[in-house]
Design a protein around this motif. Structure first.
Motif, PDB file in Angstrom:
ATOM      1  N   GLY A 132       0.805  -1.219   0.000  1.00 32.74           N
ATOM      2  CA  GLY A 132       0.000   0.000   0.000  1.00 32.74           C
ATOM      3  C   GLY A 132       0.834   1.263   0.000  1.00 32.74           C
ATOM      4  O   GLY A 132       0.555   2.220  -0.741  1.00 32.74           O
ATOM      5  N   THR A 133       1.881   1.286   0.824  1.00 35.65           N
ATOM      6  CA  THR A 133       2.719   2.481   0.890  1.00 35.65           C
ATOM      7  C   THR A 133       3.532   2.673  -0.385  1.00 35.65           C
ATOM      8  O   THR A 133       3.875   3.817  -0.740  1.00 35.65           O
ATOM      9  CB  THR A 133       3.674   2.417   2.097  1.00 35.65           C
ATOM     10  OG1 THR A 133       4.417   1.182   2.056  1.00 35.65           O
ATOM     11  CG2 THR A 133       2.904   2.501   3.398  1.00 35.65           C
ATOM     12  N   ASN A 134       3.848   1.592  -1.079  1.00 40.44           N
ATOM     13  CA  ASN A 134       4.585   1.693  -2.343  1.00 40.44           C
ATOM     14  C   ASN A 134       3.779   2.485  -3.379  1.00 40.44           C
ATOM     15  O   ASN A 134       4.320   3.291  -4.142  1.00 40.44           O
ATOM     16  CB  ASN A 134       4.899   0.294  -2.862  1.00 40.44           C
ATOM     17  CG  ASN A 134       6.088   0.261  -3.800  1.00 40.44           C
ATOM     18  OD1 ASN A 134       6.752  -0.771  -3.952  1.00 40.44           O
ATOM     19  ND2 ASN A 134       6.391   1.350  -4.464  1.00 40.44           N
ATOM     20  N   PHE A 135       2.463   2.282  -3.409  1.00 45.54           N
ATOM     21  CA  PHE A 135       1.596   3.055  -4.305  1.00 45.54           C
ATOM     22  C   PHE A 135       1.695   4.550  -3.992  1.00 45.54           C
ATOM     23  O   PHE A 135       1.769   5.385  -4.892  1.00 45.54           O
ATOM     24  CB  PHE A 135       0.140   2.617  -4.164  1.00 45.54           C
ATOM     25  CG  PHE A 135      -0.194   1.347  -4.882  1.00 45.54           C
ATOM     26  CD1 PHE A 135      -0.555   1.364  -6.221  1.00 45.54           C
ATOM     27  CD2 PHE A 135      -0.169   0.134  -4.223  1.00 45.54           C
ATOM     28  CE1 PHE A 135      -0.879   0.202  -6.892  1.00 45.54           C
ATOM     29  CE2 PHE A 135      -0.485  -1.042  -4.880  1.00 45.54           C
ATOM     30  CZ  PHE A 135      -0.848  -1.014  -6.218  1.00 45.54           C
ATOM     31  N   VAL A 136       1.678   4.872  -2.711  1.00 46.27           N
ATOM     32  CA  VAL A 136       1.752   6.268  -2.280  1.00 46.27           C
ATOM     33  C   VAL A 136       3.086   6.881  -2.695  1.00 46.27           C
ATOM     34  O   VAL A 136       3.136   8.010  -3.205  1.00 46.27           O
ATOM     35  CB  VAL A 136       1.574   6.371  -0.751  1.00 46.27           C
ATOM     36  CG1 VAL A 136       1.760   7.814  -0.288  1.00 46.27           C
ATOM     37  CG2 VAL A 136       0.204   5.853  -0.335  1.00 46.27           C
ATOM     38  N   VAL A 137       4.172   6.137  -2.502  1.00 52.27           N
ATOM     39  CA  VAL A 137       5.504   6.628  -2.854  1.00 52.27           C
ATOM     40  C   VAL A 137       5.601   6.918  -4.345  1.00 52.27           C
ATOM     41  O   VAL A 137       6.121   7.966  -4.764  1.00 52.27           O
ATOM     42  CB  VAL A 137       6.582   5.610  -2.431  1.00 52.27           C
ATOM     43  CG1 VAL A 137       7.935   5.971  -3.042  1.00 52.27           C
ATOM     44  CG2 VAL A 137       6.688   5.560  -0.913  1.00 52.27           C
ATOM     45  N   LEU A 138       5.082   6.016  -5.188  1.00 45.17           N
ATOM     46  CA  LEU A 138       5.157   6.218  -6.642  1.00 45.17           C
ATOM     47  C   LEU A 138       4.312   7.420  -7.079  1.00 45.17           C
ATOM     48  O   LEU A 138       4.729   8.191  -7.952  1.00 45.17           O
ATOM     49  CB  LEU A 138       4.702   4.958  -7.382  1.00 45.17           C
ATOM     50  CG  LEU A 138       5.551   3.703  -7.216  1.00 45.17           C
ATOM     51  CD1 LEU A 138       5.090   2.619  -8.182  1.00 45.17           C
ATOM     52  CD2 LEU A 138       7.022   3.995  -7.421  1.00 45.17           C
ATOM     53  N   ALA A 139       3.144   7.566  -6.488  1.00 44.73           N
ATOM     54  CA  ALA A 139       2.284   8.701  -6.833  1.00 44.73           C
ATOM     55  C   ALA A 139       2.952  10.028  -6.485  1.00 44.73           C
ATOM     56  O   ALA A 139       2.991  10.960  -7.290  1.00 44.73           O
ATOM     57  CB  ALA A 139       0.933   8.578  -6.128  1.00 44.73           C
ATOM     58  N   LEU A 140       3.495  10.119  -5.280  1.00 43.95           N
ATOM     59  CA  LEU A 140       4.157  11.351  -4.845  1.00 43.95           C
ATOM     60  C   LEU A 140       5.452  11.599  -5.612  1.00 43.95           C
ATOM     61  O   LEU A 140       5.767  12.742  -5.969  1.00 43.95           O
ATOM     62  CB  LEU A 140       4.439  11.288  -3.344  1.00 43.95           C
ATOM     63  CG  LEU A 140       3.218  11.376  -2.420  1.00 43.95           C
ATOM     64  CD1 LEU A 140       3.637  11.182  -0.970  1.00 43.95           C
ATOM     65  CD2 LEU A 140       2.511  12.718  -2.590  1.00 43.95           C
ATOM     66  N   VAL A 168      -1.543   6.328 -12.773  1.00 42.73           N
ATOM     67  CA  VAL A 168      -1.100   7.544 -12.075  1.00 42.73           C
ATOM     68  C   VAL A 168       0.277   7.971 -12.566  1.00 42.73           C
ATOM     69  O   VAL A 168       0.588   9.170 -12.639  1.00 42.73           O
ATOM     70  CB  VAL A 168      -1.112   7.347 -10.542  1.00 42.73           C
ATOM     71  CG1 VAL A 168      -0.048   6.376 -10.079  1.00 42.73           C
ATOM     72  CG2 VAL A 168      -0.917   8.688  -9.832  1.00 42.73           C
ATOM     73  N   ILE A 169       1.123   7.015 -12.941  1.00 41.55           N
ATOM     74  CA  ILE A 169       2.448   7.349 -13.470  1.00 41.55           C
ATOM     75  C   ILE A 169       2.311   8.156 -14.755  1.00 41.55           C
ATOM     76  O   ILE A 169       2.976   9.183 -14.943  1.00 41.55           O
ATOM     77  CB  ILE A 169       3.272   6.067 -13.717  1.00 41.55           C
ATOM     78  CG1 ILE A 169       3.635   5.394 -12.389  1.00 41.55           C
ATOM     79  CG2 ILE A 169       4.549   6.400 -14.499  1.00 41.55           C
ATOM     80  CD1 ILE A 169       4.308   4.034 -12.546  1.00 41.55           C
ATOM     81  N   PHE A 170       1.425   7.722 -15.645  1.00 42.13           N
ATOM     82  CA  PHE A 170       1.261   8.423 -16.914  1.00 42.13           C
ATOM     83  C   PHE A 170       0.508   9.744 -16.753  1.00 42.13           C
ATOM     84  O   PHE A 170       0.767  10.703 -17.476  1.00 42.13           O
ATOM     85  CB  PHE A 170       0.567   7.530 -17.936  1.00 42.13           C
ATOM     86  CG  PHE A 170       1.511   6.575 -18.619  1.00 42.13           C
ATOM     87  CD1 PHE A 170       2.525   7.056 -19.431  1.00 42.13           C
ATOM     88  CD2 PHE A 170       1.388   5.212 -18.445  1.00 42.13           C
ATOM     89  CE1 PHE A 170       3.406   6.195 -20.066  1.00 42.13           C
ATOM     90  CE2 PHE A 170       2.272   4.328 -19.070  1.00 42.13           C
ATOM     91  CZ  PHE A 170       3.293   4.823 -19.887  1.00 42.13           C
ATOM     92  N   VAL A 171      -0.430   9.809 -15.828  1.00 40.72           N
ATOM     93  CA  VAL A 171      -1.110  11.086 -15.572  1.00 40.72           C
ATOM     94  C   VAL A 171      -0.096  12.126 -15.098  1.00 40.72           C
ATOM     95  O   VAL A 171      -0.134  13.296 -15.502  1.00 40.72           O
ATOM     96  CB  VAL A 171      -2.230  10.923 -14.529  1.00 40.72           C
ATOM     97  CG1 VAL A 171      -2.700  12.286 -14.023  1.00 40.72           C
ATOM     98  CG2 VAL A 171      -3.409  10.177 -15.124  1.00 40.72           C
ATOM     99  N   ASN A 172       0.828  11.703 -14.247  1.00 48.63           N
ATOM    100  CA  ASN A 172       1.823  12.626 -13.699  1.00 48.63           C
ATOM    101  C   ASN A 172       3.012  12.859 -14.627  1.00 48.63           C
ATOM    102  O   ASN A 172       3.885  13.681 -14.307  1.00 48.63           O
ATOM    103  CB  ASN A 172       2.322  12.119 -12.344  1.00 48.63           C
ATOM    104  CG  ASN A 172       1.325  12.355 -11.233  1.00 48.63           C
ATOM    105  OD1 ASN A 172       0.424  13.181 -11.361  1.00 48.63           O
ATOM    106  ND2 ASN A 172       1.464  11.627 -10.134  1.00 48.63           N
ATOM    107  N   SER A 173       3.066  12.139 -15.717  1.00 42.94           N
ATOM    108  CA  SER A 173       4.161  12.339 -16.672  1.00 42.94           C
ATOM    109  C   SER A 173       4.166  13.794 -17.174  1.00 42.94           C
ATOM    110  O   SER A 173       3.119  14.333 -17.533  1.00 42.94           O
ATOM    111  CB  SER A 173       3.997  11.398 -17.868  1.00 42.94           C
ATOM    112  OG  SER A 173       4.884  11.765 -18.917  1.00 42.94           O
TER     113      SER A 173
END
Length: 311
Positions: free
Chosen positions: A49-57, A129-134
């Motif tokens: 769960g925290t890994n998702f948060v880290v990648l988003a941030l 989320v990775i591509f949205v934040n690209s």
């Protein structure tokens, strides 16, 4: 089109795929070493769960473009990840051990395979989320991107909101049910669990299709590979480590109770539906429209085994 990244920090590639993969492997490997060394399974779900948060941030802060869509998706994923990882950590600390690891805790190979799979899960499902934040998908660097909410954005936000509420209350209701002494030896059939045998998984799937729907507003060309994110989480829950195992466990435990058999007959495995309606549906309709797959049914396995043995 020549895209310039004025304030953006570009690391390895413009979409941050490589750095996200490296961070995911690093996080999961670190938690795996601790868990394997101490035969400690209390951090597994927390690590995911925290890994998702880290990648988003990470992707949000590296891009430094701060579009409204990026802010919303990052906030959504962080809210989901913090809530779920916190809940799962609290739950495992309270119950003591995770039964999923009973056959893996002392087998380093099986334990490692779980952590490898978790790393793949985190990275794959995080693709939207990775591509949205690209930075390539921000109005600052690409005028072709629409910063006004599209129909896809609105649908995605509604889906995420509904999924988040469903998953939150499903987890809360089951946690409270299991912590009551009056419910010892019973299956959860209160609240949302009256209308679905796995409402938390339904909420989870809806959440990630919602995130993908928002991402669809900016995806271009090969970026549409992002659809494997929601497809992956859907497949996991429907066919692998989600519903099948829980159905078998519940059927093995309660198959001798007629009330449980009726609960299973009148309650869909995933979608929310009033029991009186679901019970009246033909079996074929349940399979095709409600995902009541034959491999979810272990009610008569024991009797079939006995008849084969005696025969």
């Amino acid at each position: 089109m020549n895209i310039k990244f004025s304030m953006t920090v570009v690391v390895l590639d413009q979409d941050y795929l490589a750095i996200c993969a490296i961070v995911t492997v690093g996080m999961q490997l670190s938690f795996f070493i601790v868990a394997a060394a101490f035969k400690f399974d209390k951090v597994t779900d927390f690590a995911g769960g925290t890994n998702f948060v880290v990648l988003a941030l990470l992707t949000f802060l590296l891009a430094q473009t701060y579009n409204t869509r990026q802010i919303i998706v990052t906030a959504f994923v962080c809210a989901w990840g913090i809530r779920l990882s916190g809940y799962l950590l609290y739950r495992i600390l309270k119950i003591g051990e995770d039964k999923r690891f009973d056959d893996r805790r002392n087998n380093i190979v099986k334990f490692a395979i779980f952590w490898i799979f978790q790393a793949i899960w985190v990275f794959t499902v995080s693709l939207p989320v990775i591509f949205v934040n690209s930075p390539r998908n921000s109005l600052v660097n690409n005028p072709a991107i629409c910063d006004v909410f599209t129909i896809s954005d609105i649908i995605g936000m509604i889906l995420f909101g509904c999924g988040f509420v469903i998953e939150f209350f499903a987890d809360l209701q089951k946690f409270n049910f299991r912590n009551s002494e009056l419910n010892r030896g019973k299956w959860c059939d209160v609240g949302l669990w009256k209308f679905s045998r796995h409402p938390n998984y339904f909420g989870e799937i809806v959440i990630w299709w919602g995130v993908f729907s928002i991402a669809a507003s900016v995806l271009r060309g090969a970026q549409w590979v992002t659809v494997i994110g929601p497809l992956f989480i859907t497949a996991i829950l429907l066919f692998l480590s989600g519903i099948p195992g829980l159905e078998k466990s519940a059927d093995d435990r309660y198959r001798d109770r007629e009330s449980y058999r009726y609960y299973k007959h009148s309650t869909p495995p995933l979608f929310l539906c009033p029991p009186v309606i679901y019970a009246a549906l033909p079996k074929l309709v349940k399979v095709i429209c409600c995902l009541e797959f034959p491999f979810y049914n272990y009610l008569d396995v024991e009797s079939e085994t006995a008849s084969i043995t005696t025969g």
